[in-house]
Design an enzyme around this catalytic site. Structure first.
Site, PDB file in Angstrom:
ATOM      1  N   ASP A  92       1.056  -1.263 -10.184  1.00 12.93           N
ATOM      2  CA  ASP A  92       0.675  -0.048  -9.479  1.00 12.93           C
ATOM      3  C   ASP A  92      -0.844   0.011  -9.456  1.00 12.93           C
ATOM      4  O   ASP A  92      -1.475  -0.040 -10.513  1.00 12.93           O
ATOM      5  CB  ASP A  92       1.238   1.161 -10.255  1.00 12.93           C
ATOM      6  CG  ASP A  92       1.730   2.259  -9.350  1.00 12.93           C
ATOM      7  OD1 ASP A  92       0.960   2.665  -8.463  1.00 12.93           O
ATOM      8  OD2 ASP A  92       2.873   2.705  -9.543  1.00 12.93           O
ATOM      9  N   HIS A 317      10.254   7.637  -8.772  1.00 13.03           N
ATOM     10  CA  HIS A 317       9.986   8.501  -9.922  1.00 13.03           C
ATOM     11  C   HIS A 317       9.461   9.879  -9.528  1.00 13.03           C
ATOM     12  O   HIS A 317       9.104  10.665 -10.410  1.00 13.03           O
ATOM     13  CB  HIS A 317       8.971   7.805 -10.838  1.00 13.03           C
ATOM     14  CG  HIS A 317       7.648   7.604 -10.156  1.00 13.03           C
ATOM     15  ND1 HIS A 317       7.490   6.751  -9.071  1.00 13.03           N
ATOM     16  CD2 HIS A 317       6.448   8.160 -10.356  1.00 13.03           C
ATOM     17  CE1 HIS A 317       6.247   6.816  -8.648  1.00 13.03           C
ATOM     18  NE2 HIS A 317       5.584   7.659  -9.421  1.00 13.03           N
TER      19      HIS A 317
HETATM   20  C1  NOJ Z   1       1.996   9.384  -6.409  1.00 17.22           C
HETATM   21  C2  NOJ Z   1       2.735   8.997  -7.632  1.00 17.22           C
HETATM   22  O1  NOJ Z   1       3.923   8.348  -7.273  1.00 17.22           O
HETATM   23  C3  NOJ Z   1       2.953  10.253  -8.433  1.00 17.22           C
HETATM   24  O2  NOJ Z   1       3.818  10.046  -9.517  1.00 17.22           O
HETATM   25  C4  NOJ Z   1       1.609  10.756  -8.877  1.00 17.22           C
HETATM   26  O3  NOJ Z   1       1.755  11.988  -9.562  1.00 17.22           O
HETATM   27  C5  NOJ Z   1       0.682  10.951  -7.690  1.00 17.22           C
HETATM   28  N1  NOJ Z   1       0.714   9.845  -6.783  1.00 17.22           N
HETATM   29  C6  NOJ Z   1      -0.739  11.097  -8.144  1.00 17.22           C
HETATM   30  O4  NOJ Z   1      -1.215   9.838  -8.543  1.00 17.22           O
END
Ligand code: NOJ
Length: 521
Positions: A92, A317
């Site tokens: 990621d 998620h």
């Molecule tokens: C997208 C992510 O998938 C999420 O879990 C996160 O809270 C936000 N971006 C901020 O990074």
């Protein structure tokens, strides 16, 4: 790129040291499971040093491993073990924002003339308030006043997640170097967090009000994020990310983008020089019926630029678990759909065993979004609960107290039990993946819609001289598909029976049944 991607949420996959949080050694232990399932690549949600206010999406060091997850050596061991099993590893990348404890931000905040001041988005306030009306996705203004230098900084998410300034060349180069660092370490690509947020309007114009906003919805939806997201210049930034990835052989760039199809497909870039796979979340947000699904497949296929490779996502998620959203029976139909559509499918850990959204009591809430906006249904903890491996305490996830509760149904709904059950959803997933790997038309073939009614969706996948027909019953009642020349053999039912049944002239489906047949006529 046409393989199957599996998202691992590392905190919740497998804990190897009893601290209640999953870790890299745990993932290594479970790699044979992923190989058994038959997926081709795993994507790890963030594993980098972080204060964990947004569970790793607030990074304080882009090139380290958070001790909670393990060490550099554990990471190298994970890459080696995965590659040995022919599994690719996707990391990621979170380039839109850092943690406020990242040294870059600490410097940037220290004074107006610090060399890193411009690495973030600092502005004077306007008329006693923030520079403009932009809202944080997690609630409230997206501007935070910093009393030391008497300016505001912009944060699209938590105030502890300041946005980097992607108009600054040094920022771009710093993140490019982060990418090279991990690519050299052997990772096979990146899933880029909130790709459509990277560039904001240079003039910081106010976002317009959303005429469709209904009170009770999340406050962020009060405005249309016209000037804060999806700006044209973002595509130049992405093209540069792609060039970095291209410096290495056979790596992939995936983008997290929540936009309608016509805007989403722009993220493939001019001449397909953008993301290889802009994540397509259409199935996540669609109503669950045959006509809606037929339409979204059609809209997406029609919008795709020529040569662009499609992809489909059923869960992640941030969203409610599919089995809770559509029910256990329809979760099987959804699995068949995901694995018979054209394009790369992404599976979310646990969906293959039918894991449900877990009810989280107020004292167990961990998600900062839910803490900011209680009662609006934004909480994401329920889809992040520990993977259910077996019926031992804590579902075999940990010997300690898990960071989120294990689902109550774990004693029966777990990998070990479902592996023994030839009709389980896990057995179905395995069979679907094996079928997709064995029959190129299911992965690569053209998609042709054959028929759609309120409940029944029928389509054909065709590659060279091989044809498969897929019939999915989105309703609870039996359904019938008739076609005079129809002839073939059933390859798979979501009920895990009827294998090799001959079909001629019509196909009868039970309620909530999906079928794949080899089409001979
Ligand atoms: C997208 C992510 O998938 C999420 O879990 C996160 O809270 C936000 N971006 C901020 O990074």
């Amino acid at each position: 790129m046409s393989g199957i991607l599996y998202q691992v949420y590392p905190r919740s996959f497998q804990d190897s040291n009893g601290d209640g949080v999953g870790d890299l050694r745990g993932v290594i232990e479970r790699l044979p499971y992923l190989a058994e399932l038959g997926v081709n690549a795993l994507w790890l949600s963030p594993i980098f040093p972080s204060p964990m206010e947004d569970f790793g999406y607030d990074i304080s060091d882009y090139t380290g491993i958070d001790p909670l997850f393990g060490t550099d050596d554990d990471f190298d061991a994970l890459i080696a073990a995965a590659h040995k099993l022919d599994l690719k590893v996707i990391l990621d990348l979170v380039p839109n924002h850092t943690s406020d404890r990242h040294p870059w931000f600490v410097e940037s905040r220290s004074s107006k003339n610090n060399p890193r001041r411009d690495w973030y988005i600092w502005r004077d306030g306007g008329e006693g308030g923030p520079p403009n009306n932009w809202l944080s996705e997690f609630g409230g203004s997206s501007w935070e006043f910093d009393s030391q230098t008497r300016q505001y900084y912009y944060h699209a998410f938590l105030r502890s997640q300041p946005d980097l300034n992607w108009r600054n060349r040094e920022v771009r180069e710093a993140i490019h170097d982060v990418m090279r660092f991990w690519l050299r370490r052997g990772v096979d690509g990146f899933r880029v967090d909130v790709m459509w947020h990277l560039i904001k309007d240079e003039l910081l114009r106010d976002n317009p009000p959303n005429p469709d906003y209904v009170p009770g919805q999340q406050p962020y939806q009060q405005l249309i994020p016209l000037y804060s997201t999806d700006r044209r210049e973002v595509h130049d930034v992405i093209a540069e990310l792609r060039l970095v990835v291209e410096e290495f052989d056979d790596r992939v760039l995936i983008g997290e983008i929540y936009l309608p199809p016509e805007k989403l497909v722009a993220y493939y870039g001019d001449n397909l020089g953008g993301a290889h796979l802009p994540f397509n979340f259409a199935l996540i947000s669609s109503p669950w019926n045959a006509r809606a699904v037929a339409k979204l497949v059609d809209d997406y296929e029609a919008a795709l630029p020529s040569g662009a490779w499609p992809n489909w996502v059923l869960g992640n998620h941030d969203r409610q678990r599919i089995a809770s959203r559509v029910g256990n029976d329809q979760a099987r139909v959804a699995a068949m759909l995901l694995l018979t559509l054209r394009g790369t499918p992404t599976l979310y850990y646990g969906d293959e065993i039918g894991m449900l959204q877990v009810e989280i009591s107020p004292d167990q809430v961990r998600d900062p979004w839910e803490k900011n906006l209680p009662g609006l249904g934004v909480g994401r903890d329920g889809c992040r609960t520990p993977m259910q491996w077996d019926s031992t305490p804590q579902a075999g996830f940990s010997t300690g107290m898990p960071w989120l509760p294990v689902s109550r149904n774990f004693a029966t709904e777990n990998v070990a039990a479902e592996r023994q059950d030839a009709t389980s959803i896990f057995s179905l997933y395995r069979a679907l993946i094996a079928l997709r790997r064995a029959r190129p038309e299911l992965a690569l073939g053209a998609f042709k819609l054959v028929s759609v009614t309120d409940s029944l969706l029928v389509f054909v996948r065709e590659h060279q001289d091989q044809r498969s027909l897929v019939a999915l019953n989105f309703g609870r009642e039996p359904a019938l598909f008739e076609a005079s020349g129809l002839r073939g053999l059933i390859l798979l039912s979501t009920f895990m029976d009827r294998m090799d049944e001959a079909v001629s002239g019509h196909l009868a489906l039970r309620g909530s049944e999906g079928l794949v047949m080899e089409r001979l006529g």
